[in-house]
Design a protein around this motif. Structure first.
Motif, PDB file in Angstrom:
ATOM      1  N   PRO A 247      -2.542  16.346 -46.020  1.00 19.66           N
ATOM      2  CA  PRO A 247      -2.126  17.711 -46.371  1.00 19.66           C
ATOM      3  C   PRO A 247      -3.088  18.777 -45.856  1.00 19.66           C
ATOM      4  CG  PRO A 247      -1.875  16.253 -48.250  1.00 19.66           C
ATOM      5  CD  PRO A 247      -2.661  15.498 -47.218  1.00 19.66           C
ATOM      6  N   ALA A 248      -4.395  18.456 -45.790  1.00 18.17           N
ATOM      7  CA  ALA A 248      -5.371  19.438 -45.309  1.00 18.17           C
ATOM      8  C   ALA A 248      -5.257  19.652 -43.808  1.00 18.17           C
ATOM      9  CB  ALA A 248      -6.789  18.980 -45.668  1.00 18.17           C
ATOM     10  N   ILE A 249      -5.091  18.576 -43.056  1.00 18.59           N
ATOM     11  CA  ILE A 249      -4.996  18.670 -41.603  1.00 18.59           C
ATOM     12  C   ILE A 249      -3.693  19.329 -41.181  1.00 18.59           C
ATOM     13  CG2 ILE A 249      -4.678  17.260 -39.520  1.00 18.59           C
ATOM     14  CD1 ILE A 249      -6.785  15.400 -40.587  1.00 18.59           C
ATOM     15  N   ALA A 250      -2.621  19.051 -41.942  1.00 18.94           N
ATOM     16  CA  ALA A 250      -1.295  19.518 -41.558  1.00 18.94           C
ATOM     17  C   ALA A 250      -0.907  20.849 -42.171  1.00 18.94           C
ATOM     18  CB  ALA A 250      -0.258  18.463 -41.954  1.00 18.94           C
ATOM     19  N   VAL A 251      -1.861  21.574 -42.750  1.00 20.12           N
ATOM     20  CA  VAL A 251      -1.535  22.782 -43.498  1.00 20.12           C
ATOM     21  C   VAL A 251      -0.842  23.843 -42.645  1.00 20.12           C
ATOM     22  CG1 VAL A 251      -3.815  23.820 -43.124  1.00 20.12           C
ATOM     23  CG2 VAL A 251      -2.457  24.487 -45.113  1.00 20.12           C
ATOM     24  N   LEU A 252      -1.120  23.876 -41.347  1.00 17.05           N
ATOM     25  CA  LEU A 252      -0.581  24.937 -40.500  1.00 17.05           C
ATOM     26  C   LEU A 252       0.747  24.573 -39.844  1.00 17.05           C
ATOM     27  CD1 LEU A 252      -3.881  26.105 -38.806  1.00 17.05           C
ATOM     28  CD2 LEU A 252      -2.639  27.211 -40.663  1.00 17.05           C
ATOM     29  N   LEU A 253       1.148  23.317 -39.929  1.00 21.52           N
ATOM     30  CA  LEU A 253       2.367  22.884 -39.261  1.00 21.52           C
ATOM     31  C   LEU A 253       3.215  22.043 -40.199  1.00 21.52           C
ATOM     32  CD1 LEU A 253       0.931  21.803 -35.791  1.00 21.52           C
ATOM     33  CD2 LEU A 253       2.339  23.803 -36.242  1.00 21.52           C
ATOM     34  N   ASN A 254       4.530  22.291 -40.209  1.00 21.40           N
ATOM     35  CA  ASN A 254       5.423  21.434 -40.979  1.00 21.40           C
ATOM     36  C   ASN A 254       5.416  20.033 -40.375  1.00 21.40           C
ATOM     37  OD1 ASN A 254       6.356  24.332 -41.258  1.00 21.40           O
ATOM     38  ND2 ASN A 254       7.631  23.329 -42.796  1.00 21.40           N
TER      39      ASN A 254
ATOM     40  N   GLY B 278       7.052  15.910 -40.244  1.00 23.67           N
ATOM     41  CA  GLY B 278       8.169  15.000 -40.424  1.00 23.67           C
ATOM     42  C   GLY B 278       7.697  13.568 -40.402  1.00 23.67           C
ATOM     43  N   TRP B 279       8.638  12.651 -40.559  1.00 24.65           N
ATOM     44  CA  TRP B 279       8.280  11.226 -40.567  1.00 24.65           C
ATOM     45  C   TRP B 279       7.554  10.809 -39.295  1.00 24.65           C
ATOM     46  CZ3 TRP B 279       7.961   8.220 -44.582  1.00 24.65           C
ATOM     47  CH2 TRP B 279       8.798   8.389 -45.682  1.00 24.65           C
ATOM     48  N   TYR B 280       8.010  11.299 -38.148  1.00 26.98           N
ATOM     49  CA  TYR B 280       7.393  10.896 -36.882  1.00 26.98           C
ATOM     50  C   TYR B 280       5.909  11.267 -36.862  1.00 26.98           C
ATOM     51  CZ  TYR B 280       6.578  10.463 -31.844  1.00 26.98           C
ATOM     52  OH  TYR B 280       6.085  10.115 -30.617  1.00 26.98           O
ATOM     53  N   ASP B 281       5.607  12.469 -37.294  1.00 29.16           N
ATOM     54  CA  ASP B 281       4.217  12.923 -37.317  1.00 29.16           C
ATOM     55  C   ASP B 281       3.382  12.058 -38.261  1.00 29.16           C
ATOM     56  OD1 ASP B 281       4.921  15.535 -35.847  1.00 29.16           O
ATOM     57  OD2 ASP B 281       6.138  15.665 -37.663  1.00 29.16           O
ATOM     58  N   TRP B 282       3.956  11.762 -39.426  1.00 30.08           N
ATOM     59  CA  TRP B 282       3.260  10.937 -40.414  1.00 30.08           C
ATOM     60  C   TRP B 282       2.989   9.540 -39.863  1.00 30.08           C
ATOM     61  CZ3 TRP B 282       4.920   6.427 -42.851  1.00 30.08           C
ATOM     62  CH2 TRP B 282       4.137   6.002 -43.925  1.00 30.08           C
ATOM     63  N   GLU B 283       3.931   8.971 -39.162  1.00 29.00           N
ATOM     64  CA  GLU B 283       3.728   7.644 -38.596  1.00 29.00           C
ATOM     65  C   GLU B 283       2.578   7.641 -37.592  1.00 29.00           C
ATOM     66  OE1 GLU B 283       7.399   6.086 -37.077  1.00 29.00           O
ATOM     67  OE2 GLU B 283       8.471   6.508 -38.949  1.00 29.00           O
ATOM     68  N   LEU B 284       2.526   8.644 -36.747  1.00 27.08           N
ATOM     69  CA  LEU B 284       1.411   8.735 -35.797  1.00 27.08           C
ATOM     70  C   LEU B 284       0.088   8.883 -36.529  1.00 27.08           C
ATOM     71  CD1 LEU B 284       2.876  11.128 -33.075  1.00 27.08           C
ATOM     72  CD2 LEU B 284       2.437   8.686 -32.836  1.00 27.08           C
TER      73      LEU B 284
ATOM     74  N   PRO C  82       1.053  15.768 -32.312  1.00 29.83           N
ATOM     75  CA  PRO C  82       2.213  15.211 -31.625  1.00 29.83           C
ATOM     76  C   PRO C  82       3.491  15.475 -32.384  1.00 29.83           C
ATOM     77  CG  PRO C  82       0.460  13.594 -31.872  1.00 29.83           C
ATOM     78  CD  PRO C  82       0.124  14.768 -32.744  1.00 29.83           C
ATOM     79  N   GLY C  83       4.491  16.026 -31.724  1.00 29.15           N
ATOM     80  CA  GLY C  83       5.777  16.260 -32.356  1.00 29.15           C
ATOM     81  C   GLY C  83       6.739  15.142 -32.015  1.00 29.15           C
ATOM     82  N   PRO C  84       7.983  15.274 -32.421  1.00 27.19           N
ATOM     83  CA  PRO C  84       8.976  14.250 -32.126  1.00 27.19           C
ATOM     84  C   PRO C  84       9.104  13.967 -30.642  1.00 27.19           C
ATOM     85  CG  PRO C  84       9.778  15.741 -33.798  1.00 27.19           C
ATOM     86  CD  PRO C  84       8.492  16.312 -33.283  1.00 27.19           C
TER      87      PRO C  84
END
Length: 494
Positions: free
Chosen positions: A450-457, A459-465, A7-9
């Motif tokens: 960090p392992a799951i998100a390795v392919l995509l930058n 942001g805070w919104y993504d981290w919150e989800l 999910p993105g912003p």
């Protein structure tokens, strides 16, 4: 393994690629990924006149426009709106240079390999100072002008088609200059021993090679640097060869521009191999001590236990006698000054996961990775008989009290130039999250994100989800109080 959705912003899903097969992903991580899927997740005269603006959709933007893979336009970085450029994605940089430490003069050639994301009749690269003498696109001479502080505006002989691979060759020379940022000096600067260093964020790479200077465009990085006899060159990745003053380095793990580094000095080089095959290369400048480097094996063993397998095939560091404002967490080869202690070394190593593997989207997202990397340093110190993280947390809360100067800084949006100055609050947020969701789920976040998100930058919104999915609970109140809030969080969230 198939495609997965992130999910993105504003609730828009971003679609990434498959996870690297070499990384083992826990069952919880698989469940989280499914949760996101189901939620849709030499010198010449140059014109300094600015290029004429055209309402032309074949002109690449002079700032990187963040666009989700589903086509939703997220916009430029509000902190650094002209950083990076639009119209292409870089696959790799090859920098060939010669440097004379006595004259402090650089001659260089950079080849940028990229793919267009639109038709391009004109596009930009970022380069600060230095004199450009020639530009070629696919081997054909291209016209160019300089604009603003760092824009190299290039017009190829013919319009490039969309989705087409192309190369840009830039010849340039001069005396590179440092960048002065609120956090301290970054970019190309002379060191105490007469060598040079280029490292740091947000602007370092563009002080010595033309680059698409945005964290959103990772690329491979190859360096061939010629220096006088007696001098050495250290950079990212693997040292491939040293022959008659030519030092060749290759970083084949895609890297953000701000994580690139080069150091030139009369280094003492020490190489070794850790259990598991990770190559270590440490470089010690004249006057720098070797003592801090001896802790590297035990530090990595500790970090592997907390964060999972080290994400790179190489590690090590550059050690200088200079008093740097901070340790630069350059990819695979952090740079440390005279005052760096074990905590700084551990934090720079933790940034290989939280900051390099997991890279941010925009400047405002920097506190997210910085805070977690700093918390890992707290964990290290606790494991070595230092104060418990809970004690440090409580002490920091008492010291801060209700001071608006401390709590009034918003982690999710600290303001341009202040994105590196809020980790004293951010590290408290990390520990509060641990207390709120429990150790099992907290250490899943620490290790798996960090392992799951390795392919995509990210942001805070993504981290919150993500944290909410791991916790399997509504964390809105926590995120509002700690990440977006500007007052002391309520007792039940501390």
């Amino acid at each position: 393994m198939g495609k997965w959705h992130w999910p993105g912003p504003a609730g828009h899903a971003e679609t990434g690629g498959t996870l690297p097969p070499s990384r083992e992903v826990s069952p919880m991580a698989v469940r989280i990924r499914r949760t996101f899927s189901s939620a849709t997740l030499l010198l010449c005269g140059l014109s300094l006149c600015p290029a004429v603006a055209h309402a032309d959709d074949t002109i690449g933007s002079d700032g990187y426009v963040h666009v989700a893979p589903n086509g939703v336009v997220l916009g430029v970085d509000p902190y650094y709106p002209t950083d990076g450029n639009g119209g292409y994605d870089v696959a790799g940089y090859t920098v060939d240079l010669s440097y004379d430490p006595a004259a402090r003069f650089l001659n260089a050639r950079t080849v940028v390999s990229a793919t267009t994301t639109q038709r391009l009749s004109r596009f930009n690269l970022d380069l600060r100072g230095l004199t450009v003498t020639s530009v070629r696109v696919d081997g054909v001479r291209a016209s160019f002008v300089r604009r603003g502080e760092h824009e190299l505006v290039i017009t190829p002989a013919g319009t490039l088609a969309a989705d087409t691979s192309f190369t840009v060759e830039v010849l340039y020379c001069g005396r590179p200059q440092p960048e002065h940022a609120p956090r301290g000096v970054t970019g190309w600067r002379t060191t105490w021993s007469g060598g040079v260093l280029a490292a740091g964020a947000p602007h370092s790479a563009s002080t010595w090679f033309p680059v698409n200077e945005t964290s959103a465009d990772k690329a491979t990085f190859h360096l061939n640097a010629r220096v006088p006899a007696g001098w050495s060159v250290v950079s990212n990745g693997v040292r491939k060869s040293v022959h008659e003053g030519l030092h060749a380095w290759e970083e084949d793990v895609p890297i953000t521009p701000s994580a690139t580094m080069i150091a030139i000095d009369r280094f003492s080089i020490r190489e070794s191999t850790l259990p598991g095959g990770i190559a270590v290369l440490d470089a010690f400048a004249p006057g720098a001590g070797t003592a801090p480097a001896r802790h590297l094996p035990e530090m990595l063993e500790f970090l592997n236990g907390k964060l999972g397998p080290y994400p790179l095939p190489v590690t090590g560091g550059v050690y200088l006698p200079d008093r740097l404002a901070y340790s630069h967490p350059s990819q695979g080869r952090p740079v440390h000054g005279a005052a760096a202690g074990q905590s700084a070394l551990v934090q720079a190593l933790a940034s290989q996961w939280w900051g390099n593997q997991l890279a941010i989207k925009m400047g405002k997202d920097q506190p997210m990775v910085e805070s977690f990397a700093r918390y890992v340093a707290w964990l290290w110190e606790e494991s070595r008989g230092g104060p418990s993280v809970e004690q440090r947390y409580q002490d920091a809360l008492r010291q801060a009290g209700t001071d608006i100067r401390f709590w009034g800084r918003k982690l999710a949006d600290p303001g341009v130039g202040r994105e590196f100055s809020v980790t004293d609050k951010g590290v408290l947020m990390v520990h509060a999250l641990r207390k709120h969701i429990g150790d099992e789920k907290f250490f899943t976040v620490l290790r798996e994100y960090p392992a799951i998100a390795v392919l995509l930058n990210q942001g805070w919104y993504d981290w919150e989800l993500y944290t909410a999915a791991v916790a399997d609970q509504d964390l809105t109140a926590f995120h509002e109080a700690w990440v977006h809030g500007t007052t002391l969080p309520p007792a039940e969230l501390r």
